[in-house]
Motif scaffolding. Structure first.
Motif, PDB file in Angstrom:
ATOM      1  N   ILE A 175       0.700  -0.896   0.228  1.00 10.76           N
ATOM      2  CA  ILE A 175       0.230   0.240  -0.061  1.00 10.76           C
ATOM      3  C   ILE A 175       1.089   0.976  -0.017  1.00 10.76           C
ATOM      4  N   THR A 176       1.979   0.870   0.566  1.00 10.88           N
ATOM      5  CA  THR A 176       2.786   2.248   0.953  1.00 10.88           C
ATOM      6  C   THR A 176       3.257   2.991  -0.589  1.00 10.88           C
TER       7      THR A 176
ATOM      8  N   SER B  62       4.711  -1.424  18.441  1.00  3.07           N
ATOM      9  CA  SER B  62       5.290  -0.749  17.329  1.00  3.07           C
ATOM     10  C   SER B  62       3.484  -0.755  16.620  1.00  3.07           C
ATOM     11  N   ALA B  63       2.899  -2.107  16.958  1.00  3.72           N
ATOM     12  CA  ALA B  63       1.131  -1.895  16.706  1.00  3.72           C
ATOM     13  C   ALA B  63       0.354  -0.996  17.019  1.00  3.72           C
ATOM     14  N   SER B  64       0.744  -0.024  17.891  1.00  2.00           N
ATOM     15  CA  SER B  64       0.401   1.381  18.184  1.00  2.00           C
ATOM     16  C   SER B  64       0.574   2.397  17.580  1.00  2.00           C
ATOM     17  N   GLU B  65       2.110   2.381  17.101  1.00  2.00           N
ATOM     18  CA  GLU B  65       2.879   3.203  16.308  1.00  2.00           C
ATOM     19  C   GLU B  65       1.791   3.030  14.286  1.00  2.00           C
ATOM     20  N   LEU B  66       2.044   1.983  14.202  1.00  2.00           N
ATOM     21  CA  LEU B  66       1.596   1.385  12.949  1.00  2.00           C
ATOM     22  C   LEU B  66      -0.244   1.779  13.178  1.00  2.00           C
ATOM     23  N   HIS B  67      -0.948   1.574  14.364  1.00  2.00           N
ATOM     24  CA  HIS B  67      -2.384   2.118  14.498  1.00  2.00           C
ATOM     25  C   HIS B  67      -2.790   3.817  13.659  1.00  2.00           C
ATOM     26  N   TYR B  68      -1.454   4.819  14.315  1.00  2.00           N
ATOM     27  CA  TYR B  68      -1.665   6.346  13.925  1.00  2.00           C
ATOM     28  C   TYR B  68      -1.229   6.296  12.698  1.00  2.00           C
ATOM     29  N   GLN B  69      -0.212   5.856  12.024  1.00  2.00           N
ATOM     30  CA  GLN B  69       0.599   5.758  10.828  1.00  2.00           C
ATOM     31  C   GLN B  69      -0.871   5.724   9.517  1.00  2.00           C
ATOM     32  N   LEU B  70      -1.634   5.034  10.420  1.00  2.00           N
ATOM     33  CA  LEU B  70      -2.705   4.184   9.203  1.00  2.00           C
ATOM     34  C   LEU B  70      -3.243   5.427   9.122  1.00  2.00           C
ATOM     35  N   ILE B  71      -4.188   6.127  10.480  1.00  4.08           N
ATOM     36  CA  ILE B  71      -5.074   7.263  11.055  1.00  4.08           C
ATOM     37  C   ILE B  71      -4.346   8.695  10.189  1.00  4.08           C
ATOM     38  N   LEU B  72      -3.226   8.705  10.092  1.00  2.00           N
ATOM     39  CA  LEU B  72      -2.465   9.915   9.455  1.00  2.00           C
ATOM     40  C   LEU B  72      -2.375  10.123   8.461  1.00  2.00           C
ATOM     41  N   SER B  73      -2.458   8.430   7.232  1.00  2.00           N
ATOM     42  CA  SER B  73      -2.294   8.110   5.798  1.00  2.00           C
ATOM     43  C   SER B  73      -3.795   8.363   5.281  1.00  2.00           C
TER      44      SER B  73
ATOM     45  N   ASP C 152      -6.107  10.080   7.495  1.00  6.52           N
ATOM     46  CA  ASP C 152      -6.831  11.851   7.136  1.00  6.52           C
ATOM     47  C   ASP C 152      -5.209  12.797   6.244  1.00  6.52           C
ATOM     48  N   LEU C 153      -4.468  11.290   5.368  1.00  2.00           N
ATOM     49  CA  LEU C 153      -3.804  12.877   4.571  1.00  2.00           C
ATOM     50  C   LEU C 153      -3.941  12.188   3.141  1.00  2.00           C
ATOM     51  N   HIS C 154      -5.172  11.380   2.942  1.00  2.00           N
ATOM     52  CA  HIS C 154      -5.856  11.159   1.975  1.00  2.00           C
ATOM     53  C   HIS C 154      -5.645  10.185   1.023  1.00  2.00           C
ATOM     54  N   TYR C 155      -3.823   9.154   1.692  1.00  2.00           N
ATOM     55  CA  TYR C 155      -2.567   8.497   1.535  1.00  2.00           C
ATOM     56  C   TYR C 155      -3.468   7.549   0.864  1.00  2.00           C
ATOM     57  N   ILE C 156      -4.870   6.841   1.521  1.00  2.00           N
ATOM     58  CA  ILE C 156      -5.313   5.376   1.876  1.00  2.00           C
ATOM     59  C   ILE C 156      -6.820   6.367   1.829  1.00  2.00           C
ATOM     60  N   SER C 157      -7.843   4.816   1.252  1.00  7.77           N
ATOM     61  CA  SER C 157      -8.959   5.405   0.959  1.00  7.77           C
ATOM     62  C   SER C 157      -9.936   5.192   3.119  1.00  7.77           C
TER      63      SER C 157
ATOM     64  N   SER D 140     -12.478   2.362   3.670  1.00  6.60           N
ATOM     65  CA  SER D 140     -12.366   1.064   3.756  1.00  6.60           C
ATOM     66  C   SER D 140     -10.440   0.294   3.881  1.00  6.60           C
ATOM     67  N   ILE D 141      -9.766   1.294   3.470  1.00  6.92           N
ATOM     68  CA  ILE D 141      -8.619  -0.077   3.371  1.00  6.92           C
ATOM     69  C   ILE D 141      -7.779   0.505   4.967  1.00  6.92           C
ATOM     70  N   PHE D 142      -8.121   1.777   4.852  1.00  7.57           N
ATOM     71  CA  PHE D 142      -7.662   2.172   6.571  1.00  7.57           C
ATOM     72  C   PHE D 142      -8.685   1.500   7.638  1.00  7.57           C
ATOM     73  N   LYS D 143     -10.389   1.258   7.021  1.00  6.27           N
ATOM     74  CA  LYS D 143     -10.501   0.104   8.476  1.00  6.27           C
ATOM     75  C   LYS D 143      -9.727  -0.751   8.128  1.00  6.27           C
ATOM     76  N   GLU D 144      -9.981  -1.995   7.600  1.00  3.31           N
ATOM     77  CA  GLU D 144      -9.318  -2.942   6.869  1.00  3.31           C
ATOM     78  C   GLU D 144      -8.570  -3.480   8.050  1.00  3.31           C
ATOM     79  N   LEU D 145      -6.801  -2.442   7.421  1.00  2.00           N
ATOM     80  CA  LEU D 145      -5.832  -2.498   7.925  1.00  2.00           C
ATOM     81  C   LEU D 145      -5.315  -1.983   9.672  1.00  2.00           C
ATOM     82  N   SER D 146      -6.635  -1.313  10.184  1.00  2.00           N
ATOM     83  CA  SER D 146      -6.767  -0.693  11.688  1.00  2.00           C
ATOM     84  C   SER D 146      -7.340  -1.971  12.095  1.00  2.00           C
ATOM     85  N   GLU D 147      -8.384  -2.454  11.378  1.00  2.00           N
ATOM     86  CA  GLU D 147      -8.928  -3.879  12.547  1.00  2.00           C
ATOM     87  C   GLU D 147      -7.660  -4.764  12.788  1.00  2.00           C
TER      88      GLU D 147
END
Length: 121
Positions: A23-24, A72-83, A85-90, A92-99
């Protein structure tokens, strides 16, 4: 010594890492040394620390590496939120990866609890 590849938390976190790398690839080039690198390092740190903990000789050492993996999982969770909010991921992708990230974190803490119970810690 445990075989980390047999642990479901390692398997799930390895697959999540592969998804994060994929994804990145679509992130803007100016994020290569920023968010792209950070998300990849956070994601790969989860299975890496699980693997390293499995190679340790004591339960307390293993638990310490599992705690690092959870961080590290907590860090990743925030980076997904940021991604998101910056519209780098949709969304639906955020929800899947966050879960997936939250599930892995829960699995790590559950495993730590089981280690503690089994070894009287």
């Amino acid at each position: 010594m445990r075989d980390f590849q047999k642990l479901s938390i390692w398997q799930k976190s390895h697959l999540l890492t592969i998804k994060i790398y994929s994804i990145t690839k679509t992130f803007p080039k100016e994020e290569l040394y920023g968010l792209t690198s950070q998300a990849r390092r956070s994601a790969s740190s989860i299975p890496t620390n699980i693997a390293e903990g499995c190679g340790r000789n004591s339960i307390p050492d293993f638990k310490r590496f599992l705690m690092i993996a959870a961080g590290s999982a907590s860090e990743l969770h925030y980076q997904l939120i940021l991604s998101r909010d910056l519209h780098y991921i949709s969304e639906s992708i955020f929800k899947e990866l966050s879960e997936e990230t939250i599930l892995i974190k829960k699995m790590i803490f559950s495993y730590i609890g089981k280690l503690a119970e089994a070894n009287g810690y």
